[in-house]
Design an enzyme around this catalytic site. Sequence first.
Site, PDB file in Angstrom:
ATOM      1  N   GLU A 165     -42.997 -10.756-101.102  1.00  0.00           N
ATOM      2  CA  GLU A 165     -43.171 -12.192-101.297  1.00  0.00           C
ATOM      3  C   GLU A 165     -43.369 -12.471-102.792  1.00  0.00           C
ATOM      4  OE1 GLU A 165     -45.978 -15.704 -99.365  1.00  0.00           O
ATOM      5  OE2 GLU A 165     -46.862 -13.729 -99.691  1.00  0.00           O
ATOM      6  N   LYS A 169     -40.735 -19.962 -95.560  1.00  0.00           N
ATOM      7  CA  LYS A 169     -41.955 -19.562 -94.860  1.00  0.00           C
ATOM      8  C   LYS A 169     -42.519 -20.728 -94.043  1.00  0.00           C
ATOM      9  CE  LYS A 169     -46.522 -17.578 -96.010  1.00  0.00           C
ATOM     10  NZ  LYS A 169     -47.349 -17.136 -97.159  1.00  0.00           N
ATOM     11  N   CYS A 223     -45.168 -12.861 -95.075  1.00  0.00           N
ATOM     12  CA  CYS A 223     -46.613 -12.725 -95.260  1.00  0.00           C
ATOM     13  C   CYS A 223     -47.444 -13.279 -94.102  1.00  0.00           C
ATOM     14  CB  CYS A 223     -47.015 -13.368 -96.589  1.00  0.00           C
ATOM     15  SG  CYS A 223     -48.644 -12.860 -97.197  1.00  0.00           S
TER      16      CYS A 223
END
Length: 284
Positions: free
Chosen positions: A43, A115, A156
């Site tokens: 990330e 995300k 993540c």
Amino acid sequence: MTHLCAAVIQTRSGRDIARNVEETSALIRAAARDGARYIQTPEMTHLLEKSRKDLFSKIATEEADAGVAAFARLAAELGIHLHIGSLAIRTGTDSVANRGLLFGPDGQLKARYDKIHMFDVDLPNGESWRESATYAPGEEAVTVDLGEVRLGMGVCYDIRFPALFRALAVAGAGIVTAPAAFTRQTGKAHWHVLQRARAIETGSFVVSAAQGGKHEDGRETYGHSLIVAPWGEILAEIDHDAPGYALAELDLSQVAAARGRIPALANARSFTLREAGALTEGAR
């Protein structure tokens, strides 16, 4: 029997985009020389910057981003699938996406994923994060075919939401991903168990490259980039927080084997939820 050599790249990204791209590219080249055909970075590969003002002064749109162009060229040069875990990509005057990008061996962009789950938390050690104050959450789960296997993209904090990974697996993904910049505190407590849990639940390989160490903007990340097999075994790990890479040969037949042994995806049933009232005396 089909195999895929996969690699995770671990970085300690700072505030200089050009330097981060150069250092990451060197690790990608090294992993490719060792035989990796699918390579994943963490990330925020090309910039870790807490300051919203400084972040906006450095980032660009996807079309204008120097890192996007450099990584596309590198994928074509090496003839690999190159998964850039995420970059901060400007999507408007005052909006940013935390965006993962997957480049094919021809250098063309095959998939992008923004995300979905924003890291808005207050940790016991005093750390406070409000990712939603800077980034716009994505709204679509994404899968992409890598030849013999389908890959599902996450980033993540997404790893804490099993429904997303189940949806990716139900959609045919045999590899699911969660490239990360996990905090040191949460990583030490939960990183390994979350990665292994998502692998076991979905019968998928989990591949998660990570940021590691003390960064220029002051944050500390956990490292320990991982590749986990569908039965839950750790196939490869960078067992520290320093930059580097690790490889594993993925036997893709293990996906069907694991799902055959424990057919949790096939056995899942829909259900309703009700709140039970007080039992009558005669029913007790």
